[in-house]
Structure formats: structure tokens, C-alpha cells
Design a protein around this motif. Structure first.
Motif, PDB file in Angstrom:
ATOM      1  N   LEU A  83      18.594 182.671  55.848  1.00 22.03           N
ATOM      2  CA  LEU A  83      19.499 182.771  55.926  1.00 22.03           C
ATOM      3  C   LEU A  83      20.468 183.747  56.869  1.00 22.03           C
ATOM      4  CD1 LEU A  83      20.321 181.588  52.159  1.00 22.03           C
ATOM      5  CD2 LEU A  83      20.359 179.966  54.201  1.00 22.03           C
ATOM      6  N   VAL A  84      20.045 184.684  57.027  1.00 23.40           N
ATOM      7  CA  VAL A  84      20.917 185.776  57.507  1.00 23.40           C
ATOM      8  C   VAL A  84      20.018 186.161  59.353  1.00 23.40           C
ATOM      9  CG1 VAL A  84      21.522 186.815  55.632  1.00 23.40           C
ATOM     10  CG2 VAL A  84      19.548 187.716  57.338  1.00 23.40           C
ATOM     11  N   ARG A  85      19.574 184.912  59.453  1.00 25.00           N
ATOM     12  CA  ARG A  85      18.758 185.049  60.681  1.00 25.00           C
ATOM     13  C   ARG A  85      19.186 185.185  62.392  1.00 25.00           C
ATOM     14  NH1 ARG A  85      13.586 183.868  59.950  1.00 25.00           N
ATOM     15  NH2 ARG A  85      13.254 185.590  59.344  1.00 25.00           N
ATOM     16  N   GLU A  86      19.410 186.290  62.864  1.00 27.81           N
ATOM     17  CA  GLU A  86      20.629 185.347  64.078  1.00 27.81           C
ATOM     18  C   GLU A  86      20.026 184.837  65.211  1.00 27.81           C
ATOM     19  OE1 GLU A  86      22.868 189.823  65.207  1.00 27.81           O
ATOM     20  OE2 GLU A  86      22.700 189.945  63.098  1.00 27.81           O
ATOM     21  N   THR A  87      19.166 185.093  65.633  1.00 27.54           N
ATOM     22  CA  THR A  87      18.077 184.378  66.764  1.00 27.54           C
ATOM     23  C   THR A  87      16.931 183.775  65.702  1.00 27.54           C
ATOM     24  OG1 THR A  87      18.917 186.485  67.183  1.00 27.54           O
ATOM     25  CG2 THR A  87      17.085 185.371  68.661  1.00 27.54           C
ATOM     26  N   HIS A  88      17.229 181.948  66.693  1.00 26.31           N
ATOM     27  CA  HIS A  88      15.811 181.046  66.830  1.00 26.31           C
ATOM     28  C   HIS A  88      15.366 180.849  67.807  1.00 26.31           C
ATOM     29  CE1 HIS A  88      17.580 181.028  62.718  1.00 26.31           C
ATOM     30  NE2 HIS A  88      18.536 180.882  63.481  1.00 26.31           N
ATOM     31  N   LEU A  89      13.690 180.668  67.749  1.00 28.84           N
ATOM     32  CA  LEU A  89      12.565 180.730  68.375  1.00 28.84           C
ATOM     33  C   LEU A  89      12.521 179.107  68.089  1.00 28.84           C
ATOM     34  CD1 LEU A  89      11.486 181.693  71.168  1.00 28.84           C
ATOM     35  CD2 LEU A  89       9.314 182.496  69.484  1.00 28.84           C
TER      36      LEU A  89
ATOM     37  N   LEU B  48       2.350 168.399  71.418  1.00 25.36           N
ATOM     38  CA  LEU B  48       2.927 170.207  70.469  1.00 25.36           C
ATOM     39  C   LEU B  48       4.432 170.055  70.704  1.00 25.36           C
ATOM     40  CD1 LEU B  48       0.202 172.466  72.655  1.00 25.36           C
ATOM     41  CD2 LEU B  48       0.356 172.417  69.837  1.00 25.36           C
ATOM     42  N   GLY B  49       5.598 169.144  71.612  1.00 26.14           N
ATOM     43  CA  GLY B  49       6.562 169.036  71.396  1.00 26.14           C
ATOM     44  C   GLY B  49       7.322 169.867  72.872  1.00 26.14           C
ATOM     45  N   ILE B  50       6.120 170.395  73.547  1.00 31.15           N
ATOM     46  CA  ILE B  50       6.600 171.029  74.816  1.00 31.15           C
ATOM     47  C   ILE B  50       7.561 170.610  75.738  1.00 31.15           C
ATOM     48  CG2 ILE B  50       5.887 172.630  76.943  1.00 31.15           C
ATOM     49  CD1 ILE B  50       4.085 173.948  74.852  1.00 31.15           C
TER      50      ILE B  50
ATOM     51  N   GLN C  68      -0.343 187.160  67.490  1.00 36.11           N
ATOM     52  CA  GLN C  68       0.788 186.450  67.286  1.00 36.11           C
ATOM     53  C   GLN C  68       2.264 186.913  67.015  1.00 36.11           C
ATOM     54  OE1 GLN C  68      -0.775 183.120  64.628  1.00 36.11           O
ATOM     55  NE2 GLN C  68       1.967 182.585  63.498  1.00 36.11           N
ATOM     56  N   ARG C  69       1.822 187.996  66.207  1.00 32.85           N
ATOM     57  CA  ARG C  69       3.026 188.966  66.251  1.00 32.85           C
ATOM     58  C   ARG C  69       3.686 189.296  67.411  1.00 32.85           C
ATOM     59  NH1 ARG C  69       3.501 192.886  61.674  1.00 32.85           N
ATOM     60  NH2 ARG C  69       5.649 193.243  61.875  1.00 32.85           N
ATOM     61  N   ILE C  70       3.204 190.335  68.203  1.00 32.82           N
ATOM     62  CA  ILE C  70       3.530 189.865  68.881  1.00 32.82           C
ATOM     63  C   ILE C  70       4.645 189.266  70.331  1.00 32.82           C
ATOM     64  CG2 ILE C  70       2.967 191.357  71.735  1.00 32.82           C
ATOM     65  CD1 ILE C  70       2.496 193.721  69.350  1.00 32.82           C
ATOM     66  N   VAL C  71       3.513 188.493  70.829  1.00 31.66           N
ATOM     67  CA  VAL C  71       4.153 186.970  71.544  1.00 31.66           C
ATOM     68  C   VAL C  71       5.629 186.907  70.954  1.00 31.66           C
ATOM     69  CG1 VAL C  71       4.225 185.003  72.077  1.00 31.66           C
ATOM     70  CG2 VAL C  71       1.992 185.982  72.536  1.00 31.66           C
TER      71      VAL C  71
ATOM     72  N   ALA D   1       3.645 179.155  75.982  1.00 31.43           N
ATOM     73  CA  ALA D   1       4.488 177.972  75.219  1.00 31.43           C
ATOM     74  C   ALA D   1       3.533 177.091  74.392  1.00 31.43           C
ATOM     75  CB  ALA D   1       4.841 176.407  76.271  1.00 31.43           C
ATOM     76  N   PRO D   2       1.961 176.801  74.461  1.00 35.04           N
ATOM     77  CA  PRO D   2       1.168 175.889  73.566  1.00 35.04           C
ATOM     78  C   PRO D   2       0.885 176.824  72.226  1.00 35.04           C
ATOM     79  CG  PRO D   2       0.386 176.065  75.881  1.00 35.04           C
ATOM     80  CD  PRO D   2       1.691 177.178  75.629  1.00 35.04           C
ATOM     81  N   ASP D   3       0.477 178.368  72.214  1.00 28.70           N
ATOM     82  CA  ASP D   3       0.003 179.046  71.360  1.00 28.70           C
ATOM     83  C   ASP D   3       1.711 179.212  70.368  1.00 28.70           C
ATOM     84  OD1 ASP D   3      -2.222 179.793  72.679  1.00 28.70           O
ATOM     85  OD2 ASP D   3      -1.845 181.018  73.407  1.00 28.70           O
ATOM     86  N   VAL D   4       2.411 179.145  71.344  1.00 30.66           N
ATOM     87  CA  VAL D   4       3.495 178.854  70.048  1.00 30.66           C
ATOM     88  C   VAL D   4       3.976 178.388  69.614  1.00 30.66           C
ATOM     89  CG1 VAL D   4       6.279 179.713  70.059  1.00 30.66           C
ATOM     90  CG2 VAL D   4       4.765 180.961  72.195  1.00 30.66           C
ATOM     91  N   ALA D   5       4.071 177.476  70.388  1.00 32.68           N
ATOM     92  CA  ALA D   5       4.009 175.682  69.426  1.00 32.68           C
ATOM     93  C   ALA D   5       3.379 175.411  68.602  1.00 32.68           C
ATOM     94  CB  ALA D   5       4.375 174.418  71.278  1.00 32.68           C
ATOM     95  N   SER D   6       2.091 176.233  68.654  1.00 32.33           N
ATOM     96  CA  SER D   6       1.259 174.824  67.376  1.00 32.33           C
ATOM     97  C   SER D   6       1.670 176.532  66.338  1.00 32.33           C
ATOM     98  CB  SER D   6      -0.319 175.707  68.006  1.00 32.33           C
ATOM     99  OG  SER D   6      -0.605 177.064  68.675  1.00 32.33           O
ATOM    100  N   TRP D   7       1.917 177.354  66.672  1.00 36.24           N
ATOM    101  CA  TRP D   7       2.532 178.716  65.472  1.00 36.24           C
ATOM    102  C   TRP D   7       3.851 177.853  65.417  1.00 36.24           C
ATOM    103  CZ3 TRP D   7       2.216 182.912  69.198  1.00 36.24           C
ATOM    104  CH2 TRP D   7       0.632 183.175  70.055  1.00 36.24           C
ATOM    105  N   LEU D   8       4.403 177.312  65.875  1.00 33.37           N
ATOM    106  CA  LEU D   8       5.591 176.322  64.918  1.00 33.37           C
ATOM    107  C   LEU D   8       6.134 175.787  63.918  1.00 33.37           C
ATOM    108  CD1 LEU D   8       8.744 177.518  67.973  1.00 33.37           C
ATOM    109  CD2 LEU D   8       7.910 178.620  65.946  1.00 33.37           C
ATOM    110  N   LYS D   9       4.897 174.832  64.672  1.00 29.12           N
ATOM    111  CA  LYS D   9       4.379 173.486  63.551  1.00 29.12           C
ATOM    112  C   LYS D   9       4.032 173.933  62.041  1.00 29.12           C
ATOM    113  CE  LYS D   9       3.342 170.672  67.143  1.00 29.12           C
ATOM    114  NZ  LYS D   9       3.254 169.047  67.792  1.00 29.12           N
TER     115      LYS D   9
END
Ligand code: PBG
Length: 324
Positions: free
Chosen positions: A21-27, A72-74, A293-296, A316-324
Motif C-alpha cells: 500500500l505504501v510502495r512508491e515505485t512499481h515495476l 510473457l506479456g512483454i 532474482q532479488r538483485i535484478v 525482460a523475460p525473467d522479470v516477466a515470468s517472476w511478475l506472473k
């Protein structure tokens, strides 16, 4: 101002729900652009040794990779070509049947909605590996403009949705804008590599794209890493010449530049999380020294927090799969 014990910063950090709720930045995946290398004389995908998991793709195998990216939605890819022949003036960069021109047509046949962006620069196509034409041992600015504009036009004629000049010649955004408008492509946006620094972080890319300069370096056209006011001048000039999106590149050693550009202008801002930034994380992760994953996620969130609207990244593909 109240302070401790009235104020306790930890109250809103107690659960993931409160933190979100208080997060300021979204990826999000819709902020990511994935670079793709397409090589003319390959029959099988070839992994780039300094960029684990990143391939040079032959045309024949491109369809499958595009389907994966779309699934992946990219939303966008940025194309780089590796031609089988190079010459002094980079003829294959603006050949109708050049590798990128054919790749665009293939991608559009498989995925008409995917935004196809192309890198516009001669270095992958010239025998000397510089980003413009050479006379008397130096890269000629004004003569290179015509070739860059031809290259951009041929990408757009093949179906590209956006062109991204990365050569750092003066006046190239205006030259490209004029040619596109004259030929009926006034609706095609330009993403300008406006503040592109002469950086050691491009090392792995030059293996990937076969574009290392055969003599000298790129310091007479790319920016000095020490400068930030100069970056704002580059941004202003590109805006005046008709850029629709501006870019800062590389990203990580230049987060202050991203922030200043964000505060300086109203255009959408892209940051390029370049090859060396990718390879350093991969190498450390392969040693088990960091949690990849954490560092990326931390790095890309940092680039967004600095002010980038969109990020060009090999993750991008890794992040897209982590965000799914
Ligand atoms: C072409 C170009 C380069 C990159 C993008 N376009 C290399 C260079 O300028 O030497 C670098 C991208 C990366 O390192 O990921 N001029």
C-alpha cells in the motif's frame, strides 16, 4: 514535527499488504523492452558467451522466440542485426533484403501487436566498426546522417513501429524525422539514444553484435561519463529535432542523469540496462555470490525510482515470468 515514540516508521512495514500500500515505485512487465540479436549467417541459435541465456537468433528460429516473448506479456522488442557481410559504408544496414528488414517482416507476421523497435546505427554493418562513415581516419558527421536516415526509412518500410538512433551523430534525429515525414511515415515515433555515454559497460554487447571498433574508440561521438549538463543539452536538441522518447544509457552508473533528465523535460524517458550491467549480475549469480532474482528486481526498481518510464533490459523475460 513529531518524533519517536509518537512516530514509528516500522508500523507500515509489518506485512507485505501494508508495504504494498505504501510502495512508491512499481515495476511492471509493460515497462520492459527486450533487445534481440538477429544474425544472418546462423542456422542454430548461438548463445553469447559473456551473456548467459542471451542468443543470437537465425531468422528461422525467430518465430518461436517471438511467441515466447508475446506469451510473457512483454510489449516491445528492440532489434539489432548481425549481417553476413560488412563494408565501409554499412550497405547492409539499408538493404531492402537486409537481415533486420527480413526479421521485421517475420516478426510482424507472427505477432502484429508486438511493438517492433529497431536500433539505428552503422557499427554492426561497417567493416571498421564505427557508427558512421570514415574519412581521413575520423567519423564524418554530416555524411553519416544520410545513411542513418536511409537505414531508419528502410526499417519503417519493412514494418518497424519505432526507430531508435544510437549512433550519436549530431542532427540525426532531425534527419530521420525529415525523411520519414517526406515518405509518409509521420506517425512513426523516434526514441533517441540522447544521452549515450562512451562506456565500458557495452563490452559484452560488442561480442554479441560483432561491432567492436577496429581502431580507436567512440569517445569522439559518445558522451564523456563525467558530464551531466551536457546530457541535458543533448536531450534539449533531440526534443527540438522531434524525438518522441528520450533515453539515458547505460543506466546504473547514470541514475543521477536519469533523475535530472526526468526533472528537466516532459518526454517519456527510457533507460538502457546495458550488456555489462547484465553480465555482472549473471556472473556473480553463477558463482552463488548473490541472489539473482532479488538483485535484478532491486536494480530495475532503482532505475524506475530514478525516473525511467521504460527499461530496455536483457532480463525482460525473467522479470516477466517472476511478475506472473
Ligand atoms: C550501437 C549500440 C551499442 C549498444 C546499443 N547500440 C554499442 C556501442 O555503442 O558500442 C550497447 C548495448 C549494450 O551494451 O547492451 N551503437
Amino acid at each position: 514535527m513529531s518524533t519517536f515514540p509518537i512516530v514509528r516508521m516500522r508500523r507500515t512495514r509489518q506485512s507485505e499488504q501494508l508495504r504494498s500500500l505504501v510502495r512508491e515505485t512499481h515495476l511492471n512487465v509493460d515497462q520492459l523492452i527486450y533487445p534481440l540479436f538477429i544474425a544472418e549467417d546462423l542456422s542454430e541459435p548461438r548463445e553469447i558467451s559473456a551473456m548467459p541465456g542471451i542468443m543470437q537468433w537465425p531468422l528461422e528460429a525467430l518465430g518461436r522466440e517471438i511467441e515466447r516473448i508475446v506469451a510473457l506479456g512483454i510489449p516491445a522488442v528492440l532489434l539489432f542485426g548481425i549481417p553476413s557481410t560488412k563494408d565501409e559504408v554499412g550497405s547492409q544496414a539499408y538493404a531492402e533484403q537486409g537481415i533486420i528488414q527480413r526479421a521485421i517482416q517475420r516478426i510482424k507476421a507472427v505477432a502484429p501487436q508486438l511493438v517492433v523497435m529497431t536500433d539505428v546505427c552503422l557499427c554492426e554493418y561497417t567493416s571498421h566498426g564505427h557508427c558512421g562513415v570514415i574519412h581521413h581516419g575520423t567519423v564524418q558527421n554530416d555524411e553519416s546522417l544520410e545513411l542513418l536516415a536511409r537505414m531508419a526509412l528502410s526499417h519503417v518500410e519493412a514494418g518497424a513501429d519505432l526507430v531508435a538512433p544510437s549512433d550519436m551523430m549530431d542532427g540525426r534525429v532531425g534527419a530521420i524525422r525529415r525523411v520519414l515525414d517526406e515518405r509518409g511515415f509521420s506517425a512513426i515515433p523516434i526514441m533517441a539514444y540522447s544521452a549515450k555515454y562512451a562506456s565500458g559497460f557495452y563490452g559484452p554487447f560488442r561480442e554479441a553484435a560483432g561491432s567492436a571498433p577496429q581502431f580507436g574508440d567512440r569517445r569522439s561521438y559518445q558522451m564523456d561519463p563525467a558530464n551531466v549538463r551536457e546530457a541535458l543539452r543533448e536531450i534539449d536538441l533531440d526534443i527540438a529535432e522531434g524525438a518522441d522518447i528520450v533515453m539515458v544509457k547505460p543506466a546504473l552508473a547514470y541514475l543521477d542523469v536519469i533523475r535530472q533528465v526526468r526533472d528537466h523535460c516532459h518526454l517519456p524517458l527510457a533507460a538502457y540496462n546495458v550488456s555489462g550491467e547484465f553480465s555482472m549480475i549473471k556472473a556473480a549469480a553463477q558463482h552463488g555470490w548473490i541472489d539473482e532474482q532479488r538483485i535484478v528486481m532491486e536494480v530495475l526498481t532503482g532505475i524506475r525510482r530514478a525516473g525511467a518510464d521504460m527499461i530496455i533490459t536483457y532480463f525482460a523475460p525473467d522479470v516477466a515470468s517472476w511478475l506472473k
